[in-house]
Design an enzyme around this catalytic site. Structure first.
Site, short mmCIF file in Angstrom:
data_model
loop_
_atom_site.label_atom_id
_atom_site.label_comp_id
_atom_site.label_asym_id
_atom_site.label_seq_id
_atom_site.Cartn_x
_atom_site.Cartn_y
_atom_site.Cartn_z
CB SER A 132 35.84 48.42 66.94
OG SER A 132 34.93 48.81 67.94
CG HIS A 171 33.63 44.97 70.52
ND1 HIS A 171 32.69 45.12 69.53
CD2 HIS A 171 34.53 45.99 70.34
CE1 HIS A 171 33.00 46.16 68.78
NE2 HIS A 171 34.10 46.71 69.25
#
Length: 305
Positions: free
Chosen positions: A86, A190
């Protein structure tokens, strides 16, 4: 071969930066970064409570700063590959020389603010599912309207969506899942909920002058090695609204012949996954400067490629 990896949001804990600021030159570097991005990183890394550093706009630059600081403390490094989970991909981009440290921190500051704004539109969150098989878990999540936002391997998938959808998941776990653990994040990262942040990052990316990676850069979009700096930046922009495939990153590490893995501060999450998915690979997680000697030993004994 050594792989250097950087964790994502949720790894931060109150005061975790405190011992790192005692290293020579560290406080000055953090002060300069703080001035560059308009955020007092030292305050948030030493004195702020858990709720304050849960704020996406604070957590993300704090994590990148900690990763860069701890990697520098290791000394000269020649990893065979780098990767990040991430927001850790921005840290990895700096490791690879795609961005300098200040540019990386400015980008992550923009990312954190944009994702915080997107997260404020709808009450959303993320929960980790421990256990279960992907072919069973993923359809179950989709049935509940949730997104498999992080496919981490080693029996872990992170679901993201509205708080109502996550509450339904807690009551209706997929077959084989032992636990559902809410994560310390402030939104459904996400996923499509982050789409507004993509446009902001696209604009910010136009101001960057990325270099091509100096070492293998493994993208968490699909586990592929990316060789162009512009492509790295494009993937950093898109990944805020796309799932993280850490499972595929670990498959690539295996294919590359990884023998050692060091996770920068605040380490622990990715080394835990590696211990389960990459048996035989030696790992060190940098949590405090006390871990530096073990990491340096692993670096010295690991053949780079």
């Amino acid at each position: 071969m050594l792989v250097l990896v950087a964790p994502g949001q949720g790894a931060q804990t109150p005061g975790f930066l405190t011992p790192w600021l005692e290293l020579p030159g560290a406080a000055d570097r953090v002060a300069a970064w703080s001035d560059a991005i308009g955020l007092d990183l030292a305050h948030y890394g030493t004195k702020a409570d858990a709720d304050e550093i849960r704020d996406t706009a604070v957590a993300q630059p704090l994590l990148v700063a900690a990763g860069l600081l701890s990697a520098t403390a290791l000394g000269e490094l020649s990893p065979g590959a780098v990767a990040g989970h991430s927001v850790g991909e921005i840290t990895a981009a700096a490791f690879a020389g795609v961005l300098d440290d200040t540019a990386a921190l400015r980008l992550v500051r923009t990312r954190g603010l944009a994702m915080a704004e997107a997260a404020a539109i709808t009450a959303t969150g993320m929960s980790a599912l421990l256990g279960g098989e992907p072919e069973v878990v993923v359809p179950h999540l989709e049935k509940l309207g949730l997104t498999p936002a992080n496919v981490n391997g080693a029996g872990q998938i992170v679901a993201a969506g509205t708080l109502e959808q996550l509450a339904a998941l807690a009551e209706d776990k997929p077959e084989g899942v032992r636990r559902v653990v809410p994560l310390k994040v402030a939104g459904a990262f996400h996923t499509h909920h982050m789409a507004p942040a993509v446009a902001t990052l696209e604009a910010a990316a136009k101001e960057l002058s990325p270099a091509d990676p100096a070492v293998r850069y493994v993208s968490n979009k699909d586990g592929q090695v990316v060789t162009g700096g512009a492509e790295v930046i494009a993937r950093l922009v898109g990944q805020v609204a796309n799932p993280v495939r850490w499972d595929l990153c670990m498959e690539t590490f295996k294919e590359l012949g990884v023998t050692g893995l060091v996770e920068v501060c605040p380490g622990g999450t990715l080394t835990g996954l590696a211990k389960r998915a990459l048996p035989g690979v030696r790992t060190v997680a940098l949590k405090t400067p006390d871990d530096l000697d073990a990491a340096r030993t692993l670096v010295a004994e690991t053949t780079t490629a």
